[in-house]
Design an enzyme around this catalytic site. Structure first.
Site, PDB file in Angstrom:
ATOM      1  N   GLN A   1       0.851  -1.183   0.000  1.00 38.80           N
ATOM      2  CA  GLN A   1       0.000   0.000   0.000  1.00 38.80           C
ATOM      3  C   GLN A   1       0.888   1.234   0.000  1.00 38.80           C
ATOM      4  O   GLN A   1       1.683   1.449   0.922  1.00 38.80           O
ATOM      5  CB  GLN A   1      -0.920   0.031   1.221  1.00 38.80           C
ATOM      6  CG  GLN A   1      -1.909   1.184   1.187  1.00 38.80           C
ATOM      7  CD  GLN A   1      -2.695   1.316   2.473  1.00 38.80           C
ATOM      8  OE1 GLN A   1      -2.125   1.574   3.526  1.00 38.80           O
ATOM      9  NE2 GLN A   1      -4.010   1.130   2.391  1.00 38.80           N
TER      10      GLN A   1
ATOM     11  N   TYR B   1      -6.242  10.807   3.867  1.00 36.85           N
ATOM     12  CA  TYR B   1      -4.816  10.918   3.617  1.00 36.85           C
ATOM     13  C   TYR B   1      -4.657  11.935   2.475  1.00 36.85           C
ATOM     14  O   TYR B   1      -5.621  12.524   2.010  1.00 36.85           O
ATOM     15  CB  TYR B   1      -4.239   9.555   3.255  1.00 36.85           C
ATOM     16  CG  TYR B   1      -3.950   8.656   4.449  1.00 36.85           C
ATOM     17  CD1 TYR B   1      -4.809   8.610   5.539  1.00 36.85           C
ATOM     18  CD2 TYR B   1      -2.825   7.844   4.482  1.00 36.85           C
ATOM     19  CE1 TYR B   1      -4.556   7.789   6.632  1.00 36.85           C
ATOM     20  CE2 TYR B   1      -2.559   7.014   5.567  1.00 36.85           C
ATOM     21  CZ  TYR B   1      -3.428   6.986   6.641  1.00 36.85           C
ATOM     22  OH  TYR B   1      -3.159   6.178   7.713  1.00 36.85           O
TER      23      TYR B   1
ATOM     24  N   ARG C   1     -10.227  -7.007  10.125  1.00 31.84           N
ATOM     25  CA  ARG C   1     -10.283  -7.394  11.536  1.00 31.84           C
ATOM     26  C   ARG C   1     -10.488  -8.887  11.748  1.00 31.84           C
ATOM     27  O   ARG C   1      -9.931  -9.476  12.681  1.00 31.84           O
ATOM     28  CB  ARG C   1     -11.413  -6.615  12.226  1.00 31.84           C
ATOM     29  CG  ARG C   1     -11.129  -5.137  12.391  1.00 31.84           C
ATOM     30  CD  ARG C   1     -12.359  -4.360  12.823  1.00 31.84           C
ATOM     31  NE  ARG C   1     -13.367  -4.324  11.764  1.00 31.84           N
ATOM     32  CZ  ARG C   1     -14.576  -3.808  11.903  1.00 31.84           C
ATOM     33  NH1 ARG C   1     -14.941  -3.293  13.061  1.00 31.84           N
ATOM     34  NH2 ARG C   1     -15.425  -3.792  10.896  1.00 31.84           N
TER      35      ARG C   1
END
Length: 399
Positions: free
Chosen positions: A98, A168, A344
């Protein structure tokens, strides 16, 4: 099950199945370089059966990190990243890096470099004003993404994921709430989308055809005045027309303004208040309830928004959010999504995919308490896993 676990093409590469480990900062790089703990983290997920695991977060510049302990794509990082991709490949999975710049989410005090924002903003993380990049500096950031992609290729990655989400840097340029520029990088949606499109084009020109190029795109910011779903659909349509991406992973929320829109379930306010550094802790105690809103958990909780993108686009899409069992994966496929991304649930059970392949009725043990979120400040982990031991950022295991 045969469809989910059958090989699938993603641009120039083929994954062994349609399940991707989503990027979640691992908290295992105390010196901003790969560690054995980081390799083990991704090796375990790869051995657990995913088609591809995503290494987060690989910043394109030292000031583009949310903390100085994160990796940034420099030549010194390549050898360690190569060890990581070799380990993932040995388990039969692909590896993605990423890439991005944290922009207004960067911690200038930790990085010892100014945080960047499209317009004048004050950083609650470093208690400093953010820097507004000039046209020349923006061009340098675009080139930095291409350079980072080439380093990822040297390190053996099969794919790169460009971070266009969570406010971001690129996501902040997309947001009319954060981007109040009056030049060619602000104002109209076309101008606000220019940075995303030019970065995607630069990365594509650097590694396209050899590596898969994907992007994680905000569908909405989750804050009044921010990016909306209709605007994001238009941005996605432009990216598709540009032909620069092999797939889009659809996300939502803002690390700066509304993080829980991505993390549905319980809001771990107490846990965050205990681990945030100095000034941020004081600020969080004052605004924590408003900042960490609570959204009820349900399977595929981003699907309703993502359907708008599926209707308008023909390019491959990756569905994220509440993917924990085979029924939900099959639902995603029935809705036309090419891949699913899990986060998760794999922190709780890295071998969840193997268990589902053995027994289609398997359900994830994740209870969506989100207490994993504050563990990014030590070692990202599920607090209910008995074998997960936190590591301080100085690399010392805590007892």
């Amino acid at each position: 099950m045969n469809d989910i676990f059958a090989p699938a093409a993603l641009g120039p590469i083929t994954l062994r199945n349609r399940v991707i480990k989503a990027a979640t900062f691992e908290g295992r790089t105390p010196q901003a370089l790969v560690t054995p703990e980081l390799i083990d983290f991704h090796r375990e997920v790869a051995a657990g059966g995913v088609g591809m695991t995503t290494v987060a977060y690989c910043a394109v510049a030292p000031g583009g990190r949310t903390d100085r302990h994160q990796i940034w794509m420099q030549p010194e990082a390549v050898a360690g990243l190569r060890d990581l991709t070799d380990a993932v490949h040995a388990e039969g999975a692909a590896a993605s890096a990423q890439l991005g710049h944290a922009g207004p989410v960067a911690n200038a005090a930790s990085n010892r470099a100014p945080a960047l924002a499209p317009s004048a903003l004050f950083s609650p993380l470093s208690m400093q004003a953010m820097k507004v990049p000039s046209d020349t500096e923006i061009r340098e950031l675009i080139a930095a993404h291409a350079k980072a992609a080439l380093l990822a290729e040297q390190a053996g990655f099969d794919a790169v994921e460009i971070h266009f989400g969570h406010n971001y840097l690129v996501s902040s340029f997309l947001s009319p709430l954060l981007n109040r520029r009056r030049d060619r990088w602000g104002g109209s949606l076309a101008n606000r989308a220019r940075l995303a499109r030019e970065i995607a084009r630069a990365v594509r020109e650097a590694v396209g055809g050899r590596l898969a190029v994907t992007a994680k795109l905000n569908m909405e910011d989750g804050r009044r005045g921010g990016l909306t779903v209709p605007e994001s659909v238009q941005v996605a349509a432009w990216l598709e027309a540009d032909g620069t991406l092999d797939a889009l992973e659809l996300t939502a929320g803002s690390s700066l303004l509304n993080p829980m829109l991505l993390f549905h379930g319980a809001a771990p306010r107490k846990e965050f208040a205990q681990v945030l550094p100095g000034p941020a802790r004081l600020g969080f105690r004052a605004v924590g309830r408003a900042f960490l809103k609570e959204y009820p958990y349900q399977e595929a909780f981003l699907l309703e928004r993502a359907r708008h993108f599926r209707r308008e686009l023909s390019m491959p899409l990756i569905l994220l959010g509440g993917i924990t069992n085979l029924d939900t994966m099959n639902l995603a496929r029935a809705e036309g999504f090419d891949f699913v991304a899990m986060g998760r649930a794999l922190l709780r059970e890295p071998n969840l995919l193997r268990r589902i392949q053995s027994d289609a009725s398997t359900r994830s043990a994740c209870v969506h308490c989100n207490k994993c979120m504050p563990t990014i400040y030590t070692t990202t982990r599920c607090v209910f896993r008995p074998d997960s031991t936190p590591v301080d950022f100085d690399g010392v295991r805590r007892t």
